[in-house]
Enzyme design. Structure first.
Site, short mmCIF file in Angstrom:
data_model
loop_
_atom_site.label_atom_id
_atom_site.label_comp_id
_atom_site.label_asym_id
_atom_site.label_seq_id
_atom_site.Cartn_x
_atom_site.Cartn_y
_atom_site.Cartn_z
N GLY A 146 -21.39 14.32 24.44
CA GLY A 146 -21.59 13.36 25.53
C GLY A 146 -22.10 12.03 24.97
N GLU A 171 -5.00 14.07 -5.76
CA GLU A 171 -5.81 13.26 -4.82
C GLU A 171 -5.61 13.76 -3.39
OE1 GLU A 171 -5.19 9.05 -5.38
OE2 GLU A 171 -5.95 8.54 -3.38
N ARG A 172 -4.38 14.09 -3.05
CA ARG A 172 -4.10 14.54 -1.68
C ARG A 172 -4.66 15.94 -1.42
NH1 ARG A 172 1.89 11.68 -1.72
NH2 ARG A 172 1.01 9.61 -1.35
N GLN A 207 -17.14 14.16 22.09
CA GLN A 207 -17.01 14.46 23.51
C GLN A 207 -18.03 15.52 23.93
OE1 GLN A 207 -14.96 12.61 25.18
NE2 GLN A 207 -15.35 13.50 27.18
N PHE A 236 -8.93 -2.60 -1.59
CA PHE A 236 -9.45 -1.32 -1.07
C PHE A 236 -9.88 -0.40 -2.21
CE2 PHE A 236 -6.02 -1.76 2.48
CZ PHE A 236 -6.77 -2.74 3.11
N THR A 254 -11.96 1.85 -4.26
CA THR A 254 -13.21 2.62 -4.21
C THR A 254 -13.86 2.63 -5.60
OG1 THR A 254 -12.24 4.00 -2.50
CG2 THR A 254 -14.19 4.88 -3.62
N GLY A 264 0.84 -1.19 0.00
CA GLY A 264 0.00 0.00 0.00
C GLY A 264 0.87 1.24 0.00
N ARG A 322 -28.05 22.40 24.32
CA ARG A 322 -27.98 21.40 25.39
C ARG A 322 -27.63 22.09 26.72
NH1 ARG A 322 -29.35 16.10 26.77
NH2 ARG A 322 -27.94 15.45 28.42
N GLN A 355 -16.54 27.30 30.32
CA GLN A 355 -15.26 27.70 29.70
C GLN A 355 -14.55 26.51 29.06
OE1 GLN A 355 -11.85 28.91 32.12
NE2 GLN A 355 -11.76 30.77 30.94
C1 LIG Z 1 -11.73 2.93 2.53
C2 LIG Z 1 -10.47 2.93 1.72
C3 LIG Z 1 -10.54 3.31 0.37
C4 LIG Z 1 -9.39 3.24 -0.41
N1 LIG Z 1 -9.48 3.51 -1.76
C5 LIG Z 1 -8.42 3.21 -2.57
C6 LIG Z 1 -8.54 3.27 -3.99
O1 LIG Z 1 -9.58 3.63 -4.54
N2 LIG Z 1 -7.47 2.91 -4.75
C7 LIG Z 1 -6.29 2.51 -4.18
O2 LIG Z 1 -5.37 2.19 -4.92
N3 LIG Z 1 -6.13 2.47 -2.83
C8 LIG Z 1 -7.17 2.79 -2.02
N4 LIG Z 1 -7.04 2.73 -0.65
C9 LIG Z 1 -5.77 2.30 -0.09
C10 LIG Z 1 -5.01 3.34 0.73
O3 LIG Z 1 -4.46 4.32 -0.09
C11 LIG Z 1 -3.96 2.56 1.55
O4 LIG Z 1 -4.67 1.87 2.57
C12 LIG Z 1 -2.89 3.45 2.15
O5 LIG Z 1 -2.05 3.95 1.16
C13 LIG Z 1 -2.04 2.68 3.19
O6 LIG Z 1 -1.56 1.48 2.67
P1 LIG Z 1 -1.78 0.12 3.47
O7 LIG Z 1 -3.20 0.06 3.88
O8 LIG Z 1 -1.28 -1.01 2.64
O9 LIG Z 1 -0.91 0.24 4.76
P2 LIG Z 1 0.62 -0.23 4.95
O10 LIG Z 1 1.43 0.30 3.82
O11 LIG Z 1 0.65 -1.68 5.21
O12 LIG Z 1 1.00 0.56 6.25
C14 LIG Z 1 0.71 0.08 7.56
C15 LIG Z 1 1.26 1.07 8.58
O13 LIG Z 1 2.68 1.18 8.42
C16 LIG Z 1 3.04 2.52 8.22
N5 LIG Z 1 4.19 2.60 7.32
C17 LIG Z 1 4.33 2.03 6.09
N6 LIG Z 1 5.51 2.39 5.56
C18 LIG Z 1 6.10 3.23 6.43
C19 LIG Z 1 7.33 3.96 6.44
N7 LIG Z 1 8.18 3.93 5.41
N8 LIG Z 1 7.63 4.71 7.53
C20 LIG Z 1 6.77 4.77 8.58
N9 LIG Z 1 5.60 4.11 8.63
C21 LIG Z 1 5.26 3.36 7.56
C22 LIG Z 1 1.81 3.16 7.59
O14 LIG Z 1 1.82 4.56 7.76
C23 LIG Z 1 0.71 2.49 8.36
O15 LIG Z 1 0.55 3.13 9.60
C24 LIG Z 1 -8.16 2.84 0.16
C25 LIG Z 1 -8.11 2.50 1.53
C26 LIG Z 1 -9.24 2.53 2.28
C27 LIG Z 1 -9.13 2.10 3.72
#
Ligand SMILES: Cc1cc2nc3c(=O)[nH]c(=O)nc-3n(C[C@H](O)[C@H](O)[C@H](O)COP(=O)(O)OP(=O)(O)OC[C@H]3O[C@@H](n4cnc5c(N)ncnc54)[C@H](O)[C@@H]3O)c2cc1C
Length: 396
Positions: A356, A259-260, A353, A173, A175, A146, A285, A296
């Site tokens: 409540g 995208e970002r 929070q 994953f 979408t 990922g 509330r 406060q």
């Molecule tokens: C609901 C949903 C929709 C999505 N839609 C799409 C989509 O349409 N198309 C698509 O291609 N993807 C999609 N994604 C995928 C999404 O972009 C990935 O889940 C994301 O990039 C993280 O990759 P991963 O889940 O494999 O986590 P991993 O890469 O396995 O990471 C696991 C953990 O390790 C950490 N980590 C990994 N490498 C490092 C590093 N070098 N240094 C420090 N920490 C690190 C990560 O930050 C994370 O906390 C979707 C995900 C979700 C949950």
């Protein structure tokens, strides 16, 4: 001596940020009217069923899927800020998954087709996608890769006798993966070539060998469909290559910036939305004989949240201005994405929070905002990866 008028603080200033003009404001109003009238009433139902495909058709018909796309491909020819307005206004659907499904179309798949595609690809996929007649998805992530995009295993092998590519692998994953007509697929064509061994393809989802394996169940974003996909000996012609053979890694890194940035805008809008609802709640509330917002401790929570939201918004708008004016501000986009996603989750958590016990109840929709927004710290690159990109941009 001239006596100055008494200046009073204006806490209700309505002037929009300098990146927006009257046309943007009108667009904002018309999108909001549409969202509240035609989408919001279905929010609960779509949490169960995912949102229906007619949303794409309707939004295409209204021109909302091509706000910033060229007129020659059926778009409205607007600037980047128009798509930002759309992302912001979609929060009024109360349906995070819907905003995400639409953004995959408008900001993640159509842009690379328009940027890298051939004229035929633009006509075949971008034009009907802008019109809402075809739905697209993006395949980067795999079960074993990922964050580490370079670690993907999906292979596309050129088969000389047939002049076709044969694709094998899987994506997860994804979408829109269940409803899509085509996928922008990231593959490896030369595993020994490092970053120069990747190629993008535009693969019709009805191609033999494309298998929609599983509908994945999620914490939030329930209105979106999320697929596990398999590609088994999928054959595509050379004309399915999107961009240059071997340059797919660079192409997809370009795509990720848009995208970002749109993700960051969505985070800010999501945070503002949950803030507004919670503010109204805190004024009504009561506890210990007064509205809870007048304690406060609670007032300061709002002050903290508002400051964070405004900071994130300014980052997004300033970065969008650079983007619109031809810069490729990767560091700033990354910072905006990181910060906006983090504060959105913090804000949603704080809003639970303030509500409540009601915040924990489905009825109030606040827990759903938290679940939906929680994705933003993971999707499109996790916080940790954002920090890596920012840190490395300083030569470290
Ligand atoms: C609901 C949903 C929709 C999505 N839609 C799409 C989509 O349409 N198309 C698509 O291609 N993807 C999609 N994604 C995928 C999404 O972009 C990935 O889940 C994301 O990039 C993280 O990759 P991963 O889940 O494999 O986590 P991993 O890469 O396995 O990471 C696991 C953990 O390790 C950490 N980590 C990994 N490498 C490092 C590093 N070098 N240094 C420090 N920490 C690190 C990560 O930050 C994370 O906390 C979707 C995900 C979700 C949950």
């Amino acid at each position: 001596m001239a006596t100055a008028d008494v200046l009073k603080p204006d806490f209700a200033t309505r002037r929009s940020h300098f990146i927006f003009n009257d046309d943007h404001d009108q667009l904002r109003e018309s999108i909001r009217r549409f969202v509240i009238k035609e989408l919001q009433p279905h929010a609960e139902e779509w949490e169960e069923s995912t949102f229906p495909d007619w949303v794409f058709e309707r939004m295409g018909e209204l021109g909302f899927l091509g706000l910033d796309k060229p007129v020659q491909y059926g778009g409205q020819g607007g600037d980047y800020y128009t798509t930002l307005v759309l992302a912001e206004e979609l929060v009024h659907a109360h349906c995070g998954g819907l905003g995400m499904g639409i953004a995959v179309q408008t900001d993640m798949t159509i842009p690379p087709i328009l940027k890298f595609g051939t004229e035929e690809q633009k006509q075949e996929w971008a034009v009907p996608a802008i019109a809402g007649r075809r739905i697209l998805c993006l395949g980067i992530t795999e079960p074993d890769a990922g964050s580490d995009v370079a670690g993907i295993k999906t292979r596309a092998v050129y088969d000389e006798p047939t002049d076709e590519y044969v694709i094998n692998g899987s994506k997860t994953f994804i979408t829109n993966g269940h409803r899509a007509h085509a996928i922008v697929l990231v593959t490896k064509t030369d595993p020994d070539a490092g970053y120069d061994g990747f190629t993008l393809f535009l693969v019709p989802m009805d191609s033999p060998g494309v298998i929609r394996e599983k509908r994945l169940q999620k914490l939030g974003m329930h209105a979106s469909d999320t697929a596990l996909l398999a590609f088994q000996d999928v054959r595509v012609p050379q004309s399915a290559v999107l961009g240059q053979v071997g340059k797919g890694f660079y192409h997809i890194m370009w795509e990720l910036q848009g995208e970002r940035l749109i993700g960051a805008a969505g985070s800010v809008a999501g945070a503002q939305h949950v803030f507004d609802r919670t503010l109204a709640y805190a004024k009504e509330r009561t506890a210990f004989g007064r509205a809870i917002g007048h304690f406060q401790a609670i007032r300061h929570k709002f002050a903290e949240m508002a400051t964070k939201i405004e900071t994130a918004r300014q980052m997004v708008y300033a970065t969008a201005w650079r983007f619109q004016n031809g810069e490729y501000p990767v560091r700033e986009i990354t910072m905006a994405k990181l910060y906006a996603a983090r504060i959105a989750v913090e804000v949603a958590d704080e809003c639970i929070q303030i509500h409540g016990g009601n915040g924990y109840m489905k009825e109030y929709g606040i827990e759903r905002s938290w679940r939906d927004l929680r994705l933003n710290r993971i999707g499109a690159g996790s916080d940790e990866i954002m920090l890596e990109v920012i840190g490395r941009s300083y030569g470290l």
